[in-house]
Design an enzyme around this catalytic site. Sequence first.
Site, PDB file in Angstrom:
ATOM      1  N   LEU A 163       0.855  -1.219   0.011  1.00 44.89           N
ATOM      2  CA  LEU A 163      -0.060  -0.111   0.125  1.00 44.89           C
ATOM      3  C   LEU A 163       0.673   1.252   0.062  1.00 44.89           C
ATOM      4  O   LEU A 163       1.785   1.364   0.599  1.00 44.89           O
ATOM      5  CB  LEU A 163      -0.866   0.054   1.181  1.00 44.89           C
ATOM      6  CG  LEU A 163      -0.390   0.067   2.907  1.00 44.89           C
ATOM      7  CD1 LEU A 163       0.002   1.145   3.243  1.00 44.89           C
ATOM      8  CD2 LEU A 163      -1.567  -0.589   3.516  1.00 44.89           C
ATOM      9  N   PHE A 279       5.992   5.932 -12.157  1.00 42.58           N
ATOM     10  CA  PHE A 279       7.177   5.862 -11.520  1.00 42.58           C
ATOM     11  C   PHE A 279       8.081   6.669 -12.335  1.00 42.58           C
ATOM     12  O   PHE A 279       9.292   6.190 -12.148  1.00 42.58           O
ATOM     13  CB  PHE A 279       7.302   4.838 -10.473  1.00 42.58           C
ATOM     14  CG  PHE A 279       6.582   4.840  -9.358  1.00 42.58           C
ATOM     15  CD1 PHE A 279       5.302   4.577  -9.268  1.00 42.58           C
ATOM     16  CD2 PHE A 279       7.173   5.098  -8.151  1.00 42.58           C
ATOM     17  CE1 PHE A 279       4.571   4.820  -8.185  1.00 42.58           C
ATOM     18  CE2 PHE A 279       6.527   5.136  -6.749  1.00 42.58           C
ATOM     19  CZ  PHE A 279       5.284   4.889  -6.666  1.00 42.58           C
ATOM     20  N   GLY A 283      12.072  14.731 -10.568  1.00 42.06           N
ATOM     21  CA  GLY A 283      11.786  15.682  -9.636  1.00 42.06           C
ATOM     22  C   GLY A 283      13.045  15.734  -8.441  1.00 42.06           C
ATOM     23  O   GLY A 283      14.066  15.319  -8.785  1.00 42.06           O
ATOM     24  N   CYS A 290       9.346   4.694   3.488  1.00 42.62           N
ATOM     25  CA  CYS A 290       9.728   3.200   2.911  1.00 42.62           C
ATOM     26  C   CYS A 290      10.845   2.987   2.087  1.00 42.62           C
ATOM     27  O   CYS A 290      11.798   2.331   2.375  1.00 42.62           O
ATOM     28  CB  CYS A 290       8.430   2.626   2.090  1.00 42.62           C
ATOM     29  SG  CYS A 290       6.987   2.707   3.148  1.00 42.62           S
ATOM     30  N   LYS A 293      14.530   3.805   3.377  1.00 43.53           N
ATOM     31  CA  LYS A 293      14.716   2.623   4.269  1.00 43.53           C
ATOM     32  C   LYS A 293      14.899   1.405   3.687  1.00 43.53           C
ATOM     33  O   LYS A 293      16.118   0.530   3.855  1.00 43.53           O
ATOM     34  CB  LYS A 293      13.839   2.495   5.298  1.00 43.53           C
ATOM     35  CG  LYS A 293      13.744   1.300   6.286  1.00 43.53           C
ATOM     36  CD  LYS A 293      12.580   1.623   7.455  1.00 43.53           C
ATOM     37  CE  LYS A 293      11.291   1.122   6.935  1.00 43.53           C
ATOM     38  NZ  LYS A 293      10.963  -0.315   7.037  1.00 43.53           N
TER      39      LYS A 293
HETATM   40  C1  UGA Z   1       5.827   3.163  -1.416  1.00 41.00           C
HETATM   41  C2  UGA Z   1       5.576   1.971  -2.496  1.00 41.00           C
HETATM   42  O1  UGA Z   1       4.880   2.591  -3.743  1.00 41.00           O
HETATM   43  C3  UGA Z   1       4.336   0.951  -1.853  1.00 41.00           C
HETATM   44  O2  UGA Z   1       3.895   0.101  -2.856  1.00 41.00           O
HETATM   45  C4  UGA Z   1       4.944   0.364  -0.742  1.00 41.00           C
HETATM   46  O3  UGA Z   1       3.877  -0.391  -0.072  1.00 41.00           O
HETATM   47  C5  UGA Z   1       5.213   1.391   0.374  1.00 41.00           C
HETATM   48  O4  UGA Z   1       6.117   2.084  -0.231  1.00 41.00           O
HETATM   49  C6  UGA Z   1       5.850   0.679   1.395  1.00 41.00           C
HETATM   50  O5  UGA Z   1       6.685  -0.066   1.546  1.00 41.00           O
HETATM   51  O6  UGA Z   1       5.035   0.578   2.620  1.00 41.00           O
HETATM   52  P1  UGA Z   1       4.755   5.099  -0.312  1.00 41.00           P
HETATM   53  O7  UGA Z   1       6.013   5.488   0.414  1.00 41.00           O
HETATM   54  O8  UGA Z   1       3.458   5.711   0.082  1.00 41.00           O
HETATM   55  O9  UGA Z   1       4.810   3.899  -1.017  1.00 41.00           O
HETATM   56  O10 UGA Z   1       4.962   6.450  -1.439  1.00 41.00           O
HETATM   57  P2  UGA Z   1       5.081   6.370  -3.249  1.00 41.00           P
HETATM   58  O11 UGA Z   1       3.902   6.777  -3.773  1.00 41.00           O
HETATM   59  O12 UGA Z   1       5.528   5.149  -3.771  1.00 41.00           O
HETATM   60  O13 UGA Z   1       6.162   7.340  -3.366  1.00 41.00           O
HETATM   61  C7  UGA Z   1       7.362   7.598  -2.736  1.00 41.00           C
HETATM   62  C8  UGA Z   1       8.216   8.630  -3.120  1.00 41.00           C
HETATM   63  O14 UGA Z   1       8.690   8.569  -4.448  1.00 41.00           O
HETATM   64  C9  UGA Z   1       7.320  10.061  -2.893  1.00 41.00           C
HETATM   65  O15 UGA Z   1       8.474  10.863  -2.249  1.00 41.00           O
HETATM   66  C10 UGA Z   1       7.202  10.426  -4.263  1.00 41.00           C
HETATM   67  O16 UGA Z   1       7.086  11.910  -4.505  1.00 41.00           O
HETATM   68  C11 UGA Z   1       8.365   9.846  -4.959  1.00 41.00           C
HETATM   69  N1  UGA Z   1       8.110   9.626  -6.297  1.00 41.00           N
HETATM   70  C12 UGA Z   1       7.069   8.721  -6.852  1.00 41.00           C
HETATM   71  C13 UGA Z   1       8.778  10.409  -7.383  1.00 41.00           C
HETATM   72  O17 UGA Z   1       9.686  11.294  -7.134  1.00 41.00           O
HETATM   73  N2  UGA Z   1       8.462  10.015  -8.887  1.00 41.00           N
HETATM   74  C14 UGA Z   1       7.547   9.160  -9.179  1.00 41.00           C
HETATM   75  O18 UGA Z   1       7.295   9.056 -10.285  1.00 41.00           O
HETATM   76  C15 UGA Z   1       6.901   8.439  -8.360  1.00 41.00           C
END
Ligand code: UGA
Length: 478
Positions: A163, A279, A283, A290, A293
């Site tokens: 999630l 993804f 940026g 998550c 870590k």
């Molecule tokens: C992430 C994973 O997407 C989940 O599948 C996983 O379950 C979760 O970690 C976990 O291990 O608990 P999350 O940390 O909520 O989820 O956030 P994301 O939506 O994945 O974004 C992570 C980071 O990447 C954010 O800082 C976001 O701004 C950045 N991001 C995301 C980008 O810089 N570019 C992108 O294209 C997508």
Amino acid sequence: MVDTQLASGSSIRIAVVGSGYVGLIAAVCFAELGHSVVCVDIDAGRVAALQSGEVPIYEDRLPELLARHRGLRLKFCTDLHLAVREAEAIFIAVGTPQSPTGEADLSFVEASVREIASELGEYKLVVEKSTVPVLTNQWIRRTLRFNGAPEGSYDVISNPEFLREGTAIEDFLYPDRIVIGADSDRARALARRIYQPLIDGSYFSRPDHLPGPRDLSGGVVYLETSAKSAELIKHASNAFLAMKISFINAVANICELVGSDVSEVAKGVGTDTRIGERFLNAGIGYGGSCFPKDVRAFYKIAESVGYDFELLKAVENINSSQQSYFMKKLRTALWTLKGKQIGVLGLAFKGGTDDVRESPAINIVRALLAEGCSVSVYDPAATQKARAVLPEDEKLVFADGEFDAAKGAHALLVVTEWPQFASLNLAQLRKVMCYPVVIDGRNLYCVQQMAEAGFHYYSMGRPFIEPNQQQGAEHTTP
Ligand code: UGA
């Protein structure tokens, strides 16, 4: 303790250990699937708050589901022994923070397992839900044995969670896949009963089901693997997504050097279905509780079993460089920084959440203060949590809205991808700012549009277009 009236039919009695992000969402969603759930936490204050109907995290749909099930199919308590004694399946969802050396700290998992051991007698399924390194399953089994759990009274399976914060409920109920890593038929059968309403799609034909992003009435993808594979699937998935982000950020830097546009490149690359468009947003890098870590924990566990996962170290290095590139852009735009007024949009590590853990936005605010800037920052949800981690500084002001943050600013920085930041009235923004300078770390605006609106607009991996001078003088007085 267990609501036997509602716990009829194929309902399973579940204990969830830990009411943090993963535990709370899992507990609420298992109740939504029809199970009888007790969520346990040692934090009595948090449990009392949950019992009285407070919603401790900012998460879409969570208030609705808590209101639906709290006190009925979902209960909260601090007594792990009681919850475990009455449960058929125990989900361990306690924190696995990063240790000072980068490995996952599994002491909370071990402490829970020791307590669970003393309540085993009748067969129970112990489920790893926390993000843990490969081989943790073996350690849990051994710890149960060492602590007196009778042989045959348990199975330990791995059921990783995928999630995302902000869309966690939807991700749980409308998953791309459910992964169960189990090494016995008995465990596989009980796990299937827990997820049956999603496996056969029957949840989606219930009149009160939560509407979601796609039709899963045919059932969700359900993967059964070995416990070790399931553990690796979790780390490998997060590391792969982090790699995608660092990859496109590296490409964005090349785009800047040659005058190309990373959004065009990402579109062209991502439309290859083998790669996929998601993804690939360039940026200031990934943050949160998550990816940083888990990338580290993954190369650390790899190292401990004899493999140097160099690729992941590069992913991490590219990620941390992005914040320095971003600050360099600000210097390019403003020349000197000391004494400048800077507006900042965003504090959370991404849009749609109030979480500021490992947030690039927080690092940027700290860097601005260290440079001697005055900072006015706005975030729609994360201000309270940010106050707790940012230094008390007279140069730091928490603004009431986007225009308040931008007022009198020599530059406005966009550092979190909140959707509402992308649709600001540009003419109004231009009027309230001191200099027409916007540095966008999330590529929320169209380069052409910003230039037409008179902004010196710098984004990540996209060209700079000279602003339309007709839109106003270089300096305005707010
Ligand atoms: C992430 C994973 O997407 C989940 O599948 C996983 O379950 C979760 O970690 C976990 O291990 O608990 P999350 O940390 O909520 O989820 O956030 P994301 O939506 O994945 O974004 C992570 C980071 O990447 C954010 O800082 C976001 O701004 C950045 N991001 C995301 C980008 O810089 N570019 C992108 O294209 C997508």
